[in-house]
Design a protein around this motif. Structure first.
Motif, short mmCIF file in Angstrom:
data_model
loop_
_atom_site.label_atom_id
_atom_site.label_comp_id
_atom_site.label_asym_id
_atom_site.label_seq_id
_atom_site.Cartn_x
_atom_site.Cartn_y
_atom_site.Cartn_z
N ARG A 156 50.84 27.04 46.97
CA ARG A 156 49.44 26.14 46.61
C ARG A 156 49.95 24.42 46.74
O ARG A 156 49.11 23.62 47.49
CB ARG A 156 48.60 26.52 45.36
N GLY A 171 36.21 28.98 53.40
CA GLY A 171 35.19 27.82 53.38
C GLY A 171 34.03 28.23 54.04
O GLY A 171 33.00 27.40 54.04
N LEU A 229 41.89 29.77 54.28
CA LEU A 229 41.14 28.32 54.16
C LEU A 229 39.87 28.85 55.22
O LEU A 229 38.91 28.18 55.22
CB LEU A 229 41.91 27.16 54.70
N ILE A 272 46.73 33.01 48.30
CA ILE A 272 46.89 32.29 46.83
C ILE A 272 45.84 32.71 45.92
O ILE A 272 46.04 32.72 44.96
CB ILE A 272 47.00 30.80 47.03
N LEU A 273 44.56 33.06 46.45
CA LEU A 273 43.83 33.56 45.79
C LEU A 273 44.09 34.90 44.56
O LEU A 273 43.77 34.83 43.77
CB LEU A 273 42.70 34.07 46.54
N HIS A 333 43.65 28.71 39.74
CA HIS A 333 43.15 29.11 41.01
C HIS A 333 41.71 28.40 41.17
O HIS A 333 41.12 28.62 42.21
CB HIS A 333 42.64 30.69 40.88
N VAL A 341 29.47 31.29 44.86
CA VAL A 341 30.23 32.31 44.54
C VAL A 341 29.85 32.79 43.02
O VAL A 341 30.20 31.81 42.22
CB VAL A 341 31.72 32.10 44.49
N CYS A 355 39.00 26.47 42.94
CA CYS A 355 38.82 26.31 44.59
C CYS A 355 39.50 25.19 45.12
O CYS A 355 39.41 24.14 44.74
CB CYS A 355 37.21 26.07 44.72
N THR A 367 34.08 35.45 39.55
CA THR A 367 35.47 35.45 39.91
C THR A 367 36.22 36.32 38.73
O THR A 367 35.54 36.68 37.93
CB THR A 367 36.20 33.97 39.74
N ARG A 421 39.98 37.77 36.50
CA ARG A 421 41.35 37.66 35.90
C ARG A 421 41.80 38.95 35.59
O ARG A 421 40.95 39.78 34.94
CB ARG A 421 41.49 36.75 34.88
N HIS A 452 52.17 31.66 43.58
CA HIS A 452 51.14 30.81 43.60
C HIS A 452 51.31 29.41 43.75
O HIS A 452 50.80 28.57 44.76
CB HIS A 452 50.11 31.17 42.53
N PHE A 493 33.35 26.64 40.95
CA PHE A 493 34.42 26.64 41.54
C PHE A 493 35.44 27.35 40.77
O PHE A 493 36.68 27.16 41.05
CB PHE A 493 35.06 25.01 42.08
N GLY A 494 35.17 28.12 39.63
CA GLY A 494 36.13 28.67 38.84
C GLY A 494 37.02 27.42 38.00
O GLY A 494 36.31 26.53 37.78
N GLY A 495 38.18 27.88 37.87
CA GLY A 495 38.98 26.88 36.82
C GLY A 495 40.36 27.23 36.73
O GLY A 495 40.79 28.16 37.34
N GLY A 530 39.17 24.24 47.95
CA GLY A 530 38.24 23.83 49.05
C GLY A 530 37.18 22.91 48.40
O GLY A 530 36.35 22.22 49.45
N THR A 577 30.83 30.19 51.98
CA THR A 577 30.67 29.67 50.77
C THR A 577 29.99 28.18 51.02
O THR A 577 28.96 28.13 50.43
CB THR A 577 31.79 29.35 49.89
#
Ligand code: HEM
Length: 430
Positions: free
Chosen positions: A126, A270, A266, A114-115, A377, A316, A379, A319, A321, A122, A372-374, A381, A273
């Motif tokens: 997800r 996990g 997964l 899914i990343l 996508h 991390v 995260c 990331t 796009r 997705h 955790f990004g946004g 976890g 990180t």
């Protein structure tokens, strides 16, 4: 137009007037590698060069890596939340960093997790995965905390030891193994496979690293194929069985290959990180005794402490796009198929968003970080990482109230776009 669009940084910098702070244009990084763990200076201190970019070149074009590099919080938050960007590496321009994840012959990436997937695939994968995963985490919270207690209790009672080796590495791997239902006698192998598979995110691998990656991917694929078949034949109380059951009822419209790939994500996603969230946090507490005292005096601050560690030393650090069309970011012209890297580490230290950003302070409530990004996508976890880190910080300093850093050099890992310690030697009272 506040950003500097720069193909040739030396030319762009010539005669620039906004260097009133005395900054020499030559000190402003011109490549994303200058701000990643590849560069020995940036490895020990990524924040100084990131600040230079944030202040002087917040939307940088790195023509060698064929990527844009964003460093300001507002631009980054807007980008990661924007659902019109895509992730599938084959949609990126030739020669870009994202494109290196694509098989040259087929022009595609072998079953992405899914990343790297876009909607509708997705969301199709997800949504049921997240639902089952969160239900498991909720159900297993007491067990997760018990695993952490057990590992911390098993660490040396006193003297000097490597906190990464004895605590930060084993906790996430055992927790995710228990959630998934994988064989706990093979944890050392899982850890090794995780370290191998995560090298797929390193766009400039050595031959030896590529061999480690291929070996690990083969081993982990074979393991999960067998595990899925075994749980289908005989379900157990674990996430693999949950997902196989959702497949059977049609609630999860996921093929076996997709399931395997995402269960592996997964396991792999996990480990390193969360290990780094634990390691970075312990290091920060030991180097900020006032903050450690605040945590000890009020363990209720642990949740806020986790957020502050994530903000201050994001495990991390970036990331990305891919732009599907022509657009502008901060006044800079981004073309279709161009990759946009977002420095999460930099966004989290942006003074336009965070008051005194270079101060590690667990006692104040700050705006949300982007560790955790946004967007779609973000995260998956994050809730698990938070449960683990919160419990570790409290339990660890309860068990070792006198813990301090041993006299040893601090060695940060070289994996680009990740931030964590190789070792963390600590000493505890007799
Ligand atoms: C401190 C720990 C962690 C950090 C800092 C972290 C960070 C991130 C970041 C930055 C992303 C990309 C988000 C984006 O592009 O917007 C991500 C995605 C992801 N993470 Fe984590 N992560 C952590 C823990 C975990 C854990 C514990 C798991 C699984 C057990 C996990 C699994 C994943 C997966 C599968 C994705 C892809 C999600 C998607 O694209 O829909 N991560 N993580």
């Amino acid at each position: 137009m506040r950003a500097i669009w720069r193909y040739d940084a030396s030319k762009q910098n010539k005669g620039r007037k906004n260097m009133a702070d005395g900054t020499n244009p030559k000190d402003i990084p011109q490549s994303i590698f200058q701000v990643s763990a590849f560069d020995p200076d940036a490895r020990s201190d990524p924040h100084t060069p990131l600040k230079q970019l944030r202040e002087h070149c917040p939307v940088m074009r790195d023509e060698m890596a064929k990527t844009w590099f964003l460093t300001r919080y507002e631009d980054i938050r807007a980008t990661v939340n924007d659902r019109s960007y895509v992730r599938l590496p084959s949609k990126a321009e030739e020669g870009s960093l994202s494109r290196r994840l694509v098989d040259e012959e087929s022009g595609e990436m072998e079953q992405p997790s899914i990343l790297f997937l876009d909607d509708p695939d997705h969301a199709r994968i997800r949504l049921p995965l997240a639902k089952a995963f969160y239900a498991r985490i909720q159900k297993m919270k007491p067990e997760i905390e018990a695993i952490i207690d057990e590992i911390i209790e098993a660490a040396p009672e006193s003297g000097r030891f490597d906190l990464m080796n004895d605590i930060a590495v084993p906790i996430p791997v055992l927790v995710i193994a228990r959630i998934l239902g994988v064989d706990e006698n093979r944890l050392a192998e899982f850890r090794d496979w995780s370290e191998g598979v995560i090298l797929s995110l390193n766009p400039v691998r050595t031959e030896e690293e590529t061999a480690h990656l291929v070996r690990s991917a083969d081993a982990i694929n074979a393991y999960f194929d067998d595990l899925i078949a075994a749980r289908r034949a005989e379900p157990q109380d674990d996430l693999v069985s949950d997902m196989v059951a959702l497949q059977a009822t049609g609630e999860a419209d996921i093929s076996d290959e997709e399931l395997r790939r995402n269960l592996e994500a997964l396991l792999v996603g996990g480990n390193l990180t969360t290990t780094d969230l634990i390691g970075n946090g312990v290091w920060l507490f030991l180097t900020h005794p006032d903050q450690l005292e605040a945590l000890k005096a009020d363990p209720g601050l642990a949740g806020q402490a986790v957020e502050e560690v994530l903000r201050y030393e994001a495990p991390v650090s970036a990331t990305s796009r891919i732009s599907p069309d022509e657009r502008e970011i901060g006044g800079c012209p981004v073309k279709a198929r161009q990759t946009v890297f977002c420095s999460l580490a930099s966004a989290n230290r942006d003074a336009a968003t965070f008051d005194q950003p270079d101060r590690f302070d667990i006692t104040v409530k700050r705006p949300s970080h982007v560790a955790f990004g946004g967007g779609p996508h973000i995260c998956i976890g994050a809730p698990l990482a938070r449960i683990e880190a919160r419990h570790v910080y409290v339990k660890l300093f309860e068990r070792y109230p006198d813990m301090k850093l041993a006299d040893a050099p601090l060695v940060w890992r070289t994996l680009p776009f990740f931030r964590g310690l190789e070792t963390l030697e600590v000493e505890t009272g007799a």
